[in-house]
Design a protein around this motif. Structure first.
Motif, PDB file in Angstrom:
ATOM      1  N   LEU A  45      60.473  90.908  68.512  1.00 35.05           N
ATOM      2  CA  LEU A  45      61.112  89.698  69.027  1.00 35.05           C
ATOM      3  C   LEU A  45      60.332  88.454  68.612  1.00 35.05           C
ATOM      4  O   LEU A  45      60.925  87.410  68.299  1.00 35.05           O
ATOM      5  N   ASP A  46      59.002  88.553  68.584  1.00 32.68           N
ATOM      6  CA  ASP A  46      58.185  87.419  68.134  1.00 32.68           C
ATOM      7  C   ASP A  46      58.456  87.108  66.666  1.00 32.68           C
ATOM      8  O   ASP A  46      58.501  85.934  66.263  1.00 32.68           O
ATOM      9  N   ASP A  47      58.630  88.162  65.854  1.00 31.68           N
ATOM     10  CA  ASP A  47      58.964  87.954  64.440  1.00 31.68           C
ATOM     11  C   ASP A  47      60.284  87.201  64.310  1.00 31.68           C
ATOM     12  O   ASP A  47      60.428  86.301  63.469  1.00 31.68           O
ATOM     13  N   TRP A  48      61.245  87.586  65.134  1.00 33.78           N
ATOM     14  CA  TRP A  48      62.552  86.939  65.074  1.00 33.78           C
ATOM     15  C   TRP A  48      62.452  85.469  65.475  1.00 33.78           C
ATOM     16  O   TRP A  48      63.065  84.601  64.846  1.00 33.78           O
ATOM     17  N   TYR A  49      61.696  85.207  66.504  1.00 33.57           N
ATOM     18  CA  TYR A  49      61.521  83.815  66.929  1.00 33.57           C
ATOM     19  C   TYR A  49      60.895  82.997  65.797  1.00 33.57           C
ATOM     20  O   TYR A  49      61.350  81.881  65.488  1.00 33.57           O
ATOM     21  N   GLU A  50      59.871  83.551  65.161  1.00 31.94           N
ATOM     22  CA  GLU A  50      59.200  82.850  64.063  1.00 31.94           C
ATOM     23  C   GLU A  50      60.172  82.592  62.910  1.00 31.94           C
ATOM     24  O   GLU A  50      60.190  81.498  62.328  1.00 31.94           O
ATOM     25  N   ALA A  51      60.994  83.589  62.579  1.00 33.04           N
ATOM     26  CA  ALA A  51      61.937  83.432  61.471  1.00 33.04           C
ATOM     27  C   ALA A  51      62.996  82.382  61.786  1.00 33.04           C
ATOM     28  O   ALA A  51      63.333  81.541  60.932  1.00 33.04           O
ATOM     29  N   LEU A  52      63.516  82.400  63.005  1.00 32.60           N
ATOM     30  CA  LEU A  52      64.557  81.439  63.373  1.00 32.60           C
ATOM     31  C   LEU A  52      64.016  80.014  63.398  1.00 32.60           C
ATOM     32  O   LEU A  52      64.706  79.061  62.998  1.00 32.60           O
ATOM     33  N   VAL A  53      62.781  79.860  63.861  1.00 35.87           N
ATOM     34  CA  VAL A  53      62.147  78.536  63.830  1.00 35.87           C
ATOM     35  C   VAL A  53      61.994  78.067  62.386  1.00 35.87           C
ATOM     36  O   VAL A  53      62.250  76.896  62.057  1.00 35.87           O
ATOM     37  N   ALA A  54      61.598  78.983  61.499  1.00 41.63           N
ATOM     38  CA  ALA A  54      61.441  78.633  60.082  1.00 41.63           C
ATOM     39  C   ALA A  54      62.777  78.212  59.477  1.00 41.63           C
ATOM     40  O   ALA A  54      62.841  77.245  58.692  1.00 41.63           O
ATOM     41  N   PHE A  55      63.855  78.916  59.832  1.00 36.90           N
ATOM     42  CA  PHE A  55      65.182  78.542  59.323  1.00 36.90           C
ATOM     43  C   PHE A  55      65.552  77.127  59.788  1.00 36.90           C
ATOM     44  O   PHE A  55      66.079  76.326  59.011  1.00 36.90           O
ATOM     45  N   LYS A  56      65.283  76.846  61.056  1.00 38.24           N
ATOM     46  CA  LYS A  56      65.602  75.520  61.593  1.00 38.24           C
ATOM     47  C   LYS A  56      64.796  74.441  60.871  1.00 38.24           C
ATOM     48  O   LYS A  56      65.332  73.375  60.521  1.00 38.24           O
ATOM     49  N   ASP A  57      63.523  74.729  60.615  1.00 39.10           N
ATOM     50  CA  ASP A  57      62.659  73.750  59.955  1.00 39.10           C
ATOM     51  C   ASP A  57      63.103  73.469  58.519  1.00 39.10           C
ATOM     52  O   ASP A  57      62.857  72.373  57.996  1.00 39.10           O
ATOM     53  N   MET A  58      63.743  74.450  57.872  1.00 37.51           N
ATOM     54  CA  MET A  58      64.193  74.224  56.497  1.00 37.51           C
ATOM     55  C   MET A  58      65.613  73.652  56.436  1.00 37.51           C
ATOM     56  O   MET A  58      66.201  73.543  55.367  1.00 37.51           O
ATOM     57  N   GLY A  59      66.160  73.287  57.619  1.00 36.06           N
ATOM     58  CA  GLY A  59      67.429  72.578  57.647  1.00 36.06           C
ATOM     59  C   GLY A  59      68.659  73.428  57.880  1.00 36.06           C
ATOM     60  O   GLY A  59      69.788  72.930  57.750  1.00 36.06           O
ATOM     61  N   ILE A  60      68.475  74.708  58.224  1.00 36.01           N
ATOM     62  CA  ILE A  60      69.620  75.565  58.525  1.00 36.01           C
ATOM     63  C   ILE A  60      70.205  75.137  59.874  1.00 36.01           C
ATOM     64  O   ILE A  60      69.499  75.118  60.889  1.00 36.01           O
ATOM     65  N   LYS A  61      71.474  74.796  59.890  1.00 36.08           N
ATOM     66  CA  LYS A  61      72.104  74.229  61.087  1.00 36.08           C
ATOM     67  C   LYS A  61      72.146  75.219  62.241  1.00 36.08           C
ATOM     68  O   LYS A  61      71.913  74.863  63.402  1.00 36.08           O
ATOM     69  N   TYR A  62      72.457  76.478  61.929  1.00 38.19           N
ATOM     70  CA  TYR A  62      72.549  77.513  62.967  1.00 38.19           C
ATOM     71  C   TYR A  62      71.618  78.671  62.576  1.00 38.19           C
ATOM     72  O   TYR A  62      72.046  79.602  61.880  1.00 38.19           O
ATOM     73  N   PRO A  63      70.355  78.629  62.987  1.00 39.99           N
ATOM     74  CA  PRO A  63      69.436  79.720  62.629  1.00 39.99           C
ATOM     75  C   PRO A  63      69.998  81.103  62.987  1.00 39.99           C
ATOM     76  O   PRO A  63      69.897  82.040  62.204  1.00 39.99           O
ATOM     77  N   LEU A  64      70.604  81.216  64.179  1.00 40.71           N
ATOM     78  CA  LEU A  64      71.278  82.451  64.592  1.00 40.71           C
ATOM     79  C   LEU A  64      72.659  82.074  65.104  1.00 40.71           C
ATOM     80  O   LEU A  64      72.787  81.313  66.062  1.00 40.71           O
TER      81      LEU A  64
END
Length: 568
Positions: free
Chosen positions: A217-236
């Protein structure tokens, strides 16, 4: 085969209490195999049988009726009996079923979910004089089916009522054993719990962020935060129904959750190791699951429309490059999504892959996962209007023979399939067909999708294969299905076995469960979206008890005890 095979119990109970077809359900079921339940003779001389079945059980839009289906045409020819197909209009099968069983003039064979759609279930349908108990007929008139039940007693248990009546020829998912080097025939294939939905993540975005496939779950949180930081509108992004159906994130907390908006398979309930039943939304660990989902929502990592959007909305966002991870259901296929993206942007690096549900800590063995029950809940019953039960049995039994089963699963050898190294494979005329349609559509002219026979999972995989790939490329469609079905994604299917409520129990259960499930669904969205503080979780648990949780669990437990004693 595991005994944890589901029936759509919540829907069943609602049907028991609300539906009004077929007369009133009898509280005293007939004796198992009672001769008084028979409809006609056993002469075996009829040349035509009438068969009611929803055309949605076909696998292709290229045929509009079973009478046009090449597989069924050969099936009828080989069995030597004409089938008078009676097919409800699209989307009207439930209404038509209720209308038909309310009369005394029924088709000879009716393929439907009798356990959940007839008020009082199959025992009531037998007592009301609608369908025939098959116990006294299958050994003599359906030898292939009888042999299959002897080889797979768990299937016999699923289609045997609490009173001991065998009521249908069932539809059963089956699969060649993973220990086998060759494709297995009808009786050797094991009943199989098929998983078809799970988490998907864009590997190209993970690579860009320098991250591996998320595991915890921590890995998923880290990945979704990274997606948001790179400009992805809906990480999940996801549809709440599919998120909960796949048991995404909840399985890390060793609980199951109900399917939002569509309590399919009654996945709010599951069995513990000791055989007792628990209700997922009442468990203490459910609070931890809600807290994680609330964290994703409040930080803008979870699509704010997840409770209201549908699958089409999600896929549109995916194709537009706005999503980093989502929940996907086959047979749409990851390859199909990728082709749509590349059609608009040939230089896109878009590359989605299916992944396992996350764990709390590395090394954790997930227990509960999404999966279809091996017995799909629908079966072909012979009605009391049938004037020749022997012929009806023979027609249905052919689907359990090696020859008949290959026809329904694979079509015609040499036309739709051929054997390659001991395994059936689609022919070139199907894969590269003259019509220019997808191989799955061309194959569907020959193969049936669902029906009262052992359905071969291998042909379902062939229909989902990505035939556009070049040699050496990975088929992410099949790889995803393998992952979602694997023991690494869970060892027990969420839901309960095919239990049924007695007529005298159904109203009490329905009243309590309907209030309970409605309240739990309302609170799920409130907790996740922050409209209700998780500080009030203990009060929420108290409210579940006040709404009848203990009554629901006791009735479920009693029904489970009856189920376990059906076939000893």
């Amino acid at each position: 085969m595991k005994k944890i095979i589901s029936a759509f119990l919540a829907c069943a109970v609602m049907a028991l209490s609300l539906a009004g077809c077929g007369g009133s359900a009898s509280s005293s079921a007939p004796a198992a195999g009672s001769a008084s339940s028979a409809g006609g003779s056993t002469a075996g001389t009829a040349t035509t049988v009438s068969w009611w079945m929803d055309p949605q059980n076909m696998a292709s839009n290229q045929v509009k009726s079973f009478s046009e289906h090449k597989g069924w045409q050969l099936y009828e020819k080989n069995v030597g009996v004409d089938i008078d197909w009676q097919e409800p209009a699209s989307g009207q099968s439930a209404e038509q079923f209720n209308l038909i069983v309310a009369t005394s003039d029924l088709p000879d064979i009716m393929y439907y979910s009798w356990a959940t759609s007839y008020p009082g279930g199959p025992d009531a349908a037998i007592a009301d004089g609608k369908i025939v108990a098959l116990n006294d007929y299958i050994e003599e008139y359906a030898p292939n089916f009888s042999a299959y039940l002897d080889a797979h007693p768990d299937v016999r248990q699923e289609i045997t009522t609490d009173s001991g009546n065998i009521y249908c020829f069932p539809g059963v998912y089956t699969y060649t054993s993973q220990d086998s080097d060759v494709w297995q025939g009808t009786i050797d294939r094991e009943p199989y719990e098929e998983s078809f939905i799970g988490l998907v993540v864009r590997k190209d975005l993970l690579d860009k962020a320098g991250l591996d496939i998320p595991v915890t779950l921590d890995d998923w949180y880290e990945a979704l935060v990274a997606f948001k930081d790179m400009g992805i509108k809906y990480p999940l992004s996801c549809q709440a129904m599919m998120l909960t159906m796949a048991q995404c994130f909840s399985s890390a907390y060793d609980i199951t959750v109900p399917v939002v908006g569509y309590d399919i398979g009654n996945t709010a309930f599951a069995l513990k190791d000791d055989g007792s039943i628990f209700y997922g939304p009442a468990q203490d660990s459910y609070k931890e699951y809600l807290a994680f989902m609330n964290k994703l929502y409040s930080e803008g990592l979870l699509d704010p429309d997840f409770m209201v959007q549908d699958r089409t909305n999600v896929q549109s966002k995916v194709i537009n490059g706005e999503v980093g991870a989502w929940v996907e259901m086959m047979p749409t296929g990851l390859g199909n999504l990728r082709r749509q993206v590349l059609a608009d942007d040939p230089n896109s690096e878009f590359y989605p892959v299916g992944v396992l549900n996350p764990v709390l800590e590395e090394g954790q063995q997930l227990v509960y996962k999404q999966g279809n029950a091996a017995y799909i809940g629908s079966g072909a019953a012979i009605t009391t209007s049938c004037e020749d039960i022997a012929t009806a049995c023979r027609v249905l039994d052919y689907g359990w023979s090696e020859e008949g089963n290959r026809i329904l699963n694979w079509g015609i050898e040499g036309e739709s399939y051929e054997f390659v190294d001991g395994w059936p494979k689609l022919t070139d005329s199907i894969v590269n067909n003259d019509q220019g349609i997808a191989p799955s559509e061309a194959f569907g002219v020959y193969r049936n999708l669902n029906g009262p026979y052992p359905m071969d999972h291998s042909q379902r995989l062939e229909s989902k294969r990505d035939y556009t790939l070049q040699e050496g490329e990975v088929d992410e469609n099949l790889k995803s299905l393998d992952l979602w079905s694997s023991s690494a994604n869970g060892t027990v299917r969420a839901g309960l076995p095919s239990t049924t409520m007695l007529t005298e129990e159904s109203a009490e259960y329905a009243n309590a469960y309907n209030e309970l499930s409605t309240y739990a669904a309302e609170m799920f969205s409130k907790f996740v979206m922050g409209n209700e503080s998780l500080d009030n979780f203990a009060k929420y648990q108290d409210n579940l008890k006040a709404l009848g949780l203990d009554t629901v669990l006791q009735l479920q437990t009693t029904a489970l005890e009856r189920y376990n004693s059906r076939v000893q």
